[in-house]
Design a protein around this motif. Structure first.
Motif, mmCIF file in Angstrom:
data_model
loop_
_atom_site.group_PDB
_atom_site.id
_atom_site.type_symbol
_atom_site.label_atom_id
_atom_site.label_comp_id
_atom_site.label_asym_id
_atom_site.label_seq_id
_atom_site.Cartn_x
_atom_site.Cartn_y
_atom_site.Cartn_z
ATOM 1 N N UNK A 170 0.831 -1.206 0.000
ATOM 2 C CA UNK A 170 0.000 0.000 0.000
ATOM 3 C C UNK A 170 0.864 1.254 0.000
ATOM 4 N N UNK A 171 1.988 1.213 0.714
ATOM 5 C CA UNK A 171 2.910 2.345 0.697
ATOM 6 C C UNK A 171 3.416 2.603 -0.714
ATOM 7 N N UNK A 172 3.629 1.547 -1.462
ATOM 8 C CA UNK A 172 4.098 1.688 -2.844
ATOM 9 C C UNK A 172 3.015 2.287 -3.732
ATOM 10 N N UNK A 173 1.768 1.989 -3.452
ATOM 11 C CA UNK A 173 0.673 2.375 -4.337
ATOM 12 C C UNK A 173 0.110 3.771 -4.082
ATOM 13 N N UNK A 174 0.223 4.292 -2.877
ATOM 14 C CA UNK A 174 -0.548 5.473 -2.499
ATOM 15 C C UNK A 174 -0.323 6.662 -3.429
ATOM 16 N N UNK A 175 -1.385 7.410 -3.621
ATOM 17 C CA UNK A 175 -1.384 8.602 -4.465
ATOM 18 C C UNK A 175 -1.177 9.823 -3.577
#
Length: 576
Positions: free
Chosen positions: A566-571
């Protein structure tokens, strides 16, 4: 002269008969191009050619000259060709012949080939600051707008490295307006990691265009593509652009890697005894998740011994805003600037909690009455538990509120002065009190002492809806070590970058070990602990937890394996 001007010249110069000839000859150029690119149009090319031969002579010399100019333009625009009256090159070289049609003077085995300028695609390249400078492998900071204001204090070289849609240039080997196809190709950190639900919630989770898309160069053989390719809002995803010409030759850019960047300033309060000495650990942890942190100069703010009440929070926010407003560099980084304040305690007071003891013997010679202090908590679900007295936290604030003795029967209540009630044991902190009842008339009755207690202490706070964070340097009357302060900074910054995501809004899907409340305030991660618990605040859970996003300081500085994706994906394109 343009194609339209050439055609107008032909029409104006020709006689009535020549006008029809010019129009048909112009159509022949288009038919010739179609013939060159699609064999299904051979019959169309044949009919157009027949019409040209029948009408060209009737057009006269003026029309012939104008049409020659039209063909010159058509040759450049459509990629080559021959004029009427000249042989069209075929393979092998011979006069024009139509396949399988003796009326064209040919033989069934002979296939005509209309000549095309033999241009080839040379390169597709990421642009890097100008319309001519290019770069190979590079990083792209997808959360920042393409504005030069974000280059300062960033180590980013130019605005082409900003934004989710980097520019690229396609180049042929000669000046020609030629068609090509291009597409975005995921290379690593596969963008398919985003789920269908995530892509529906946020268009910036969808790369594009992944399918071959048609385009063409300008007359000089190049074209700059702007806002065409879209990367993704997350970090650590790798892409390239591929382009191919009509020969099928494919070229590609270097690999571009998505990253996110934000700035932060530390705002230590004046006269603190201990403040985190280095944020290196913090920066290193966020870098693992393709989040680049850039530190600006510290900004001092007035000292507050504790941040607990709404009034104290309001004062803190005001002091932070004033400090930032006085620093032009910090002002210029909004909304991509986090502000990290440091205070003494982050304790919450639970005021005037009654401590009652029945059947107390009082009077001369009676022993002091010792009362363990307990209270329910301020948060939903916080039951009765031992509590520390509110002492030695804020100058001018104490723990004692009032005390009285009510004799059994009908006797009047007796108000006890503060000097008759004291903390038991430790003079700095205590969870019990003693009441001197020796001056009361002999008897039996009830003691009620109202005291202020500590509801809880926080290691840090992230103030939702603002870019503000506050870190305590003292907790439970002791100095907080630098490692625990670093853990807390990572944790609170984690909240500011939307952790722990719960699958709402435009953010990634819920982390499987995410929980809300259940002994803590806010969204956290219980990785390492048993699922489904109603209270994760127990000491056993603190020991078992494995993620920095657990609801209280647990000595961990890293995001766990459940939170890392999720850390990689967040906008973070909206900032803070």
């Amino acid at each position: 002269m343009s194609w339209g001007s050439a055609l107008a010249s032909a029409v104006n110069a020709a006689t009535s008969a020549a006008r029809a000839a010019a129009g048909k000859i112009a159509s022949t150029a288009r038919a010739a191009y179609d013939y060159l690119t699609d064999e299904a149009h051979q019959e169309k090319a044949k009919r157009a050619w027949d019409a040209t031969q029948d009408t060209a002579q009737a057009g006269g010399q003026k029309a012939a000259a104008a049409v020659g100019e039209i063909y010159d333009r058509a040759s450049v625009f459509f990629g080559g060709g021959s004029k009427p009256g000249e042989p069209i090159q075929v393979c092998p070289m011979q006069d024009l012949q139509a396949p399988g049609n003796s009326q064209w003077g040919g033989h069934p085995s002979q296939t005509p080939v209309l000549p095309v300028e033999d241009f080839h695609i040379v390169a597709v390249e990421w642009l890097d600051g100008t319309d001519t400078k290019v770069i190979g492998d590079c990083d792209q900071y997808v959360n920042l707008p393409q504005d030069a204001k974000w280059l300062g204090d960033s180590d980013i070289s130019n605005i082409d490295r900003l934004g989710i849609s980097p520019r690229f240039r396609v180049r042929f080997d000669r000046p020609v307006s030629g068609s090509f196809k291009w597409r975005v190709v995921p290379v690593g950190g596969d963008a398919s990691e985003y789920s269908g639900a995530e892509k529906k919630r946020n268009a910036k989770f969808v790369p594009g265009k992944l399918d071959w898309t048609s385009a063409s160069t300008c007359g000089d053989g190049t074209v700059i593509m702007v806002n065409a390719a879209q990367l993704v809002a997350g970090g650590g995803y790798k892409f390239k652009v591929e382009a191919k010409d009509h020969h099928g030759a494919v070229v590609s850019t270097g690999v571009i890697t998505t990253k996110r960047l934000f700035w932060y300033s530390e705002l230590p309060m004046l006269n603190l005894s201990s403040v985190l000495s280095s944020t290196g650990t913090v920066e290193a942890e966020f870098a693992k998740h393709h989040l680049v942190m850039k530190q600006l100069a510290d900004l001092a703010i007035p000292h507050q011994q504790n941040i607990g009440s709404e009034a104290e929070v309001t004062t803190l926010k005001s002091n932070i805003s004033a400090a930032v407003a006085g620093n032009p560099t910090a002002v210029s980084k909004a909304p991509y600037l986090l502000r990290v304040a440091y205070t003494d305690h982050l304790a919450v007071k639970n005021p005037s909690r009654p401590q009652r003891v029945d059947g107390v013997k009082v009077g001369p010679g009676a022993a002091a009455v010792k009362i363990p202090v307990s209270s329910t908590g301020l948060r939903d679900g916080d039951g009765e538990a031992p509590r520390w007295l509110w002492s030695n936290l804020v100058n001018g604030e104490g723990w004692f509120v009032s005390a009285k003795y009510m004799p059994s029967g009908r006797g009047a209540a007796v108000i006890l002065p503060a000097n008759k009630v004291s903390m038991a044991g430790d003079l700095v902190r205590s969870r019990s009190i003693e009441v001197d009842v020796s001056d009361l008339p002999a008897g039996v009755g009830t003691l009620i002492v109202n005291v202020n207690v500590v509801d809880r202490m926080r290691g840090g706070l992230a103030f939702g809806g603002t870019p503000n964070i506050c870190i305590c340097t003292r907790a439970w009357w002791n100095t907080v070590g630098h490692h625990d302060q670093a853990c807390t900074v990572v944790h609170e910054m984690g909240h500011q970058v939307h952790m722990v995501v719960d699958g709402s809004g435009n953010q990634p899907d819920r982390v499987t070990t995410q929980y809300d409340k259940r002994g803590h305030v806010g969204s956290h991660c219980h990785n390492g602990c048993a699922s489904g618990q109603e209270d994760y605040s127990t000491s056993d859970n603190v020991k078992a937890s494995t993620c920095v996003m657990f609801g209280t300081v647990n000595g961990k500085v890293a995001f766990c394996g459940n939170c890392a994706p999720a850390m990689k994906k967040v906008d973070l394109s909206a900032g803070f």
